[in-house]
Design an enzyme around this catalytic site. Structure first.
Site, PDB file in Angstrom:
ATOM      1  N   ILE A 190     -54.778 -53.876 -77.490  1.00 51.20           N
ATOM      2  CA  ILE A 190     -54.759 -53.524 -78.830  1.00 51.20           C
ATOM      3  C   ILE A 190     -53.573 -52.220 -78.888  1.00 51.20           C
ATOM      4  O   ILE A 190     -53.611 -51.422 -79.808  1.00 51.20           O
ATOM      5  CB  ILE A 190     -55.756 -53.406 -79.266  1.00 51.20           C
ATOM      6  CG1 ILE A 190     -57.196 -53.361 -78.396  1.00 51.20           C
ATOM      7  CG2 ILE A 190     -56.877 -54.918 -79.270  1.00 51.20           C
ATOM      8  CD1 ILE A 190     -58.427 -52.461 -79.198  1.00 51.20           C
TER       9      ILE A 190
ATOM     10  N   GLN B  40     -51.186 -50.534 -76.340  1.00 47.83           N
ATOM     11  CA  GLN B  40     -50.442 -50.424 -74.422  1.00 47.83           C
ATOM     12  C   GLN B  40     -49.929 -48.794 -74.162  1.00 47.83           C
ATOM     13  O   GLN B  40     -49.154 -48.285 -74.864  1.00 47.83           O
ATOM     14  CB  GLN B  40     -49.724 -51.208 -74.031  1.00 47.83           C
ATOM     15  CG  GLN B  40     -48.399 -51.221 -73.569  1.00 47.83           C
ATOM     16  CD  GLN B  40     -48.804 -51.352 -72.559  1.00 47.83           C
ATOM     17  OE1 GLN B  40     -49.231 -52.655 -72.077  1.00 47.83           O
ATOM     18  NE2 GLN B  40     -49.559 -50.652 -70.969  1.00 47.83           N
TER      19      GLN B  40
ATOM     20  N   ALA C 150     -49.071 -45.036 -71.595  1.00 50.34           N
ATOM     21  CA  ALA C 150     -48.743 -44.999 -70.097  1.00 50.34           C
ATOM     22  C   ALA C 150     -49.222 -45.573 -68.970  1.00 50.34           C
ATOM     23  O   ALA C 150     -48.897 -45.919 -68.083  1.00 50.34           O
ATOM     24  CB  ALA C 150     -48.029 -43.911 -70.313  1.00 50.34           C
TER      25      ALA C 150
ATOM     26  N   ASP D  73     -58.327 -34.244 -74.862  1.00 47.72           N
ATOM     27  CA  ASP D  73     -56.906 -35.033 -75.162  1.00 47.72           C
ATOM     28  C   ASP D  73     -57.415 -35.017 -76.373  1.00 47.72           C
ATOM     29  O   ASP D  73     -58.260 -35.967 -77.016  1.00 47.72           O
ATOM     30  CB  ASP D  73     -56.691 -36.350 -73.952  1.00 47.72           C
ATOM     31  CG  ASP D  73     -55.425 -36.607 -75.643  1.00 47.72           C
ATOM     32  OD1 ASP D  73     -54.613 -36.571 -75.931  1.00 47.72           O
ATOM     33  OD2 ASP D  73     -55.187 -38.301 -75.180  1.00 47.72           O
TER      34      ASP D  73
END
Length: 206
Positions: free
Chosen positions: A6, A8, A10, A120
Site C-alpha cells: 500500500i 513504497q 525510500a 516527520d
C-alpha cells in the site's frame, strides 16, 4: 493474495494483510551499503522505531504492535481502518478542522513531555479512525528520544510548514488551534520560545 503493497518509500515498504487485518512495515535493503552495515542499520532502526511506538502508545493513539522482527526488519501492527488526514481535512467544516488540530496539539504535547520527537509530523502521517474518530499517529521511522527544546521546536516548525503547504487555505487558523492544544505541555512556554528562535534562523537562511 492476502498481502498487498500500500506504500513504497525510500526506507520501507508497507504491506497490508487483509486476512489478518495487519500492517507490515518492512525496511528495505540498501544495495549501495556494505551488506553487514546495512543489516545492522536496518536492525537498529527497526528496534528503535518499535521502542518509540511502544512508549508513544502510553499517551497517544498509535497502531497496536503485534510483533517486532529484527531478523526480517519488520514491525507488524494492527490495521487502522480510517482516512489519511491529509486527504480529508480540507473537506470538513472549519470548526471540525480546528477541533482536530487542537486534539493533535494536545497529543504532540504528550509525546514531547515523554521526550518523543516524531521527526516527520504531517497530516499524511495521521489517520482519522472510522471506529472511534481519534487521530492516530503513524510512521515513527524518523522518530527519536530527546529532552532538547530545540528538537521539540523543530518538530513543531516542520508541522507548521506542512500545514501551510498542504492545507494553505486555513493553515494559520489550524496552526493556532494546534498551539491551543499544545498548551497542555508542561514545557509549553520554553518550547514555543525556542520555536520562535528556530523560525528566525530559518528566515535568515532564505
Amino acid at each position: 493474495m492476502a498481502k498487498k503493497i500500500i506504500h513504497q518509500g525510500a526506507e520501507a515498504v508497507i504491506l497490508l494483510d487483509s486476512k489478518k487485518n495487519i500492517i507490515i512495515k518492512r525496511r528495505v535493503k540498501k544495495e549501495y551499503r556494505i551488506k553487514e552495515i546495512d543489516e545492522k542499520i536496518r536492525k537498529i532502526r527497526t528496534r528503535s522505531e518499535g521502542r518509540i511506538l511502544k512508549k508513544a502508545s502510553e499517551v497517544v493513539p498509535v497502531p497496536e504492535i503485534v510483533d517486532i522482527n529484527e531478523t526480517s526488519k519488520e514491525i507488524i501492527m494492527r490495521f487502522i481502518k480510517g482516512k489519511k488526514l491529509s486527504d480529508f481535512l480540507d473537506s470538513f467544516a472549519l470548526n471540525k478542522q480546528k477541533n482536530l488540530l487542537k486534539d493533535i496539539g494536545s497529543s504532540v504535547a504528550k509525546l514531547h513531555d515523554l521526550d518523543i520527537i516524531h521527526g516527520d509530523l504531517t497530516t499524511s502521517n495521521m489517520i482519522l479512525s472510522d471506529s472511534d474518530s481519534k487521530v492516530y499517529f503513524i510512521d515513527f521511522g524518523l522518530g527519536f528520544r530527546s529532552h532538547r527544546f530545540e528538537d521539540k521546536a523543530v518538530d513543531i516548525y516542520l508541522f507548521k510548514q506542512a500545514l501551510e503547504a498542504r492545507h494553505f487555505k486555513n493553515w494559520e487558523a489550524l496552526f493556532k488551534s494546534f498551539l491551543e492544544g499544545y498548551k497542555a505541555s508542561e514545557n509549553y512556554e520554553r518550547t514555543i520560545l525556542q520555536l520562535k528562535k528556530v523560525e528566525k534562523r530559518r528566515r535568515y537562511k532564505h
